[in-house]
Design an enzyme around this catalytic site. Structure first.
Site, short mmCIF file in Angstrom:
data_model
loop_
_atom_site.label_atom_id
_atom_site.label_comp_id
_atom_site.label_asym_id
_atom_site.label_seq_id
_atom_site.Cartn_x
_atom_site.Cartn_y
_atom_site.Cartn_z
N ALA A 1 0.96 -1.07 -0.01
CA ALA A 1 -0.17 -0.09 -0.23
C ALA A 1 1.10 0.92 -0.20
O ALA A 1 0.81 2.09 1.62
CB ALA A 1 -1.13 0.44 1.17
N LYS B 1 -0.89 6.94 -2.13
CA LYS B 1 -1.85 6.60 -2.42
C LYS B 1 -3.32 5.83 -1.98
O LYS B 1 -4.42 5.41 -1.51
CB LYS B 1 -2.91 7.31 -3.01
N TYR B 2 -2.47 4.36 -2.47
CA TYR B 2 -3.23 3.41 -2.27
C TYR B 2 -3.49 3.00 -0.66
O TYR B 2 -4.31 1.93 -0.71
CB TYR B 2 -1.98 2.15 -2.96
N VAL C 1 -3.85 -5.12 -3.27
CA VAL C 1 -4.13 -3.83 -2.44
C VAL C 1 -5.63 -3.31 -2.82
O VAL C 1 -6.55 -3.29 -1.83
CB VAL C 1 -3.65 -3.31 -1.92
N ASP C 2 -5.73 -3.38 -3.80
CA ASP C 2 -6.90 -2.29 -4.19
C ASP C 2 -8.33 -3.59 -5.34
O ASP C 2 -9.00 -3.17 -5.62
CB ASP C 2 -6.73 -1.67 -5.72
N HIS D 1 -6.91 -14.50 -15.43
CA HIS D 1 -6.83 -13.18 -15.05
C HIS D 1 -8.64 -13.09 -15.99
O HIS D 1 -9.15 -13.56 -16.78
CB HIS D 1 -5.89 -12.69 -16.22
N PRO D 2 -9.32 -12.52 -15.28
CA PRO D 2 -10.64 -12.58 -15.61
C PRO D 2 -11.22 -11.62 -17.05
O PRO D 2 -11.80 -12.47 -18.08
CB PRO D 2 -11.58 -11.12 -14.69
N GLU E 1 3.74 -8.76 -14.17
CA GLU E 1 2.91 -9.82 -14.88
C GLU E 1 3.21 -9.75 -15.76
O GLU E 1 2.79 -11.41 -16.01
CB GLU E 1 1.82 -8.95 -14.64
N1 UDP Z 1 0.50 -0.20 -6.07
C1 UDP Z 1 0.75 0.95 -4.98
N2 UDP Z 1 0.59 2.12 -4.95
C2 UDP Z 1 0.70 2.43 -5.97
C3 UDP Z 1 0.96 1.59 -7.47
C4 UDP Z 1 0.53 0.04 -7.12
O1 UDP Z 1 0.96 0.66 -3.26
O2 UDP Z 1 0.99 3.94 -7.09
C5 UDP Z 1 0.47 -1.68 -5.35
C6 UDP Z 1 -1.02 -1.81 -4.95
O3 UDP Z 1 -1.23 -3.57 -4.45
C7 UDP Z 1 -1.72 -2.26 -6.21
C8 UDP Z 1 -0.43 -3.67 -6.76
O4 UDP Z 1 0.59 -2.32 -6.70
O5 UDP Z 1 -2.51 -3.14 -5.44
C9 UDP Z 1 -0.77 -3.50 -8.81
O6 UDP Z 1 -0.61 -2.30 -9.28
P1 UDP Z 1 -2.55 -1.60 -10.14
O7 UDP Z 1 -3.56 -2.46 -8.29
O8 UDP Z 1 -2.24 0.04 -9.93
O9 UDP Z 1 -2.52 -2.64 -10.97
P2 UDP Z 1 -3.78 -3.49 -11.33
O10 UDP Z 1 -4.99 -4.18 -10.76
O11 UDP Z 1 -4.72 -1.61 -12.20
O12 UDP Z 1 -3.02 -3.77 -12.77
MN MN Z 2 -4.88 -3.99 -8.91
#
Ligand code: UDP
Ligand code: MN
Length: 350
Positions: free
Chosen positions: A118, A121-122, A208-209, A229-230, A299
């Site tokens: 995290a 801002k995450y 985390v998101d 991946h979905p 990835e």
């Molecule tokens: N992350 C973070 N801060 C950031 C960008 C990414 O902590 O500014 C971490 C966070 O755990 C996030 C992961 O890296 O879930 C992957 O990035 P993101 O979720 O944006 O990728 P997406 O799932 O949209 O491809």
């Molecule tokens: Mn993500």
């Protein structure tokens, strides 16, 4: 003349004798060596250290008289594929019995480690992640969540059930989200080396998101675990967003690849995930030295790794859905799902 004959006979006898001695000494020393080796092996078996085999994955002991639904090898899910061509299970709802699995895995008293980053801002996603993990992720098991953040003061206080703990690790922030995301491999590798190698059995590395919505448990355990991946499970592999430049160490040719796996959820036994993260990190850094960054950073490297090193368990997209996607008929349950987010507002760069 007579004397000369005697000399020949005596010489020949001496030669035969010498050859005999030579032969038997070689033969004996060989025998001696064999005997020594046998002794050594049998001593090892008797007195030597007992090998420390892990049996978590392969020994499935259940309590006698456990009640559960009779399994069938004729009836089951027919709308989805539940095994890969290398015979790894693909986990979907209704392919496993959670009661049965818990009766196998709970007595092993294992610890499941989780990493979640995290950064910046995450941090705003962390509270929901932790709260829903407590409700759905390996309930009743020892779970140790490692939060990596640069905002130590903003880590929320979340009540966790008995047997569950949280450790916060400080990490630097990078100016690009690509770097933040990719650097996770390096930090997971270091965490396993420094801290986990003797204190956890399995590890899952999660975005985390995302929130948990339903059961995620022992059915997901395996040596090397990947989530499909979905967004790409109905797509021809030539259209997967793999890295397509041969110069990159993440390159996969258009006619190659099994599935497109998520970077946002993977896991397995510590030694397997250690090798995965170390390899992806090394390849990511070697690419960077040559001025190349794979299409989807870590990835892409993870997908390359899983192409060569097949996962022993594949989790269906139930294990990482996306909130913006309408649910498909084959998705009977959503266990974990990425939230809808405004990229421009939360990422440090576009
Ligand atoms: N992350 C973070 N801060 C950031 C960008 C990414 O902590 O500014 C971490 C966070 O755990 C996030 C992961 O890296 O879930 C992957 O990035 P993101 O979720 O944006 O990728 P997406 O799932 O949209 O491809
Ligand atoms: Mn993500």
């Amino acid at each position: 003349m007579y004397l000369w004959n005697i000399k020949i006979v005596a010489g020949t006898l001496l030669l035969v004798l010498l050859l005999g001695v030579l032969y038997s000494s070689i033969f004996q020393s060989h025998r001696f060596f064999l005997v020594f080796e046998n002794k050594y092996i049998s001593q090892l078996h008797r007195n030597g250290p007992q090998p420390d085999f892990r049996t978590h994955d392969f020994h499935f002991e259940v309590p006698d008289h456990l009640q559960y639904k009779q399994p069938s090898i004729l009836q089951g899910r027919t709308d989805v594929v539940t095994v890969t061509p290398w015979l790894a299970p693909v986990v979907w709802e209704e392919t496993f019995d959670p009661v049965l699995l818990d009766s196998i895995y709970r007595p092993k008293n294992m610890t499941i480690a989780v990493t979640v980053f995290a950064v910046g801002k995450y941090i705003m996603f962390l509270k929901n992640f932790l709260e829903t993990a407590d409700q759905h992720f390996f309930v009743g098991y020892n779970v140790h969540i490692f939060v990596f953040t640069d905002r130590l003061d903003d880590v929320p206080q979340v009540k966790m059930a008995v047997g569950r703990q949280l450790t916060v690790r400080a990490v630097p922030s990078y100016s690009r989200w690509q770097e933040i995301s990719a650097r996770r491999m390096e930090m997971i590798q270091i965490l396993i080396e420094e801290k986990l190698h003797n204190s956890a059995d399995y590890i899952f590395c999660l975005d985390v998101d995302s929130n948990f919505h339903n059961h995620w448990g022992a059915e997901s355990l395996g040596g090397l675990v990947a989530v499909v991946h979905p967004g790409y499970y109905e797509v021809d592999r030539s259209r997967f967003p793999y890295e397509r430049r041969p110069a990159s160490r993440a390159y996969i040719a258009p006619e190659e690849g099994d599935f497109y796996y998520c970077g946002g959820a993977f896991g397995g036994l510590l030694q397997e995930v250690h090798l995965l993260t170390k390899t992806c990190r090394t390849n990511f850094e070697a690419d960077a030295k040559e001025g190349i960054e794979a299409a989807w950073q870590e990835e892409s490297h993870l997908n390359r790794y899983m192409w060569i090193n097949k996962p022993s368990k594949v989790l269906s997209p139930e294990y990482l859905w996306q909130d913006f996607k309408p649910r498909k008929p084959e998705i009977h349950i959503i266990r974990f799902s990425g939230v809808i987010k405004n990229y421009a507002l939360i990422r440090p760069n576009v």
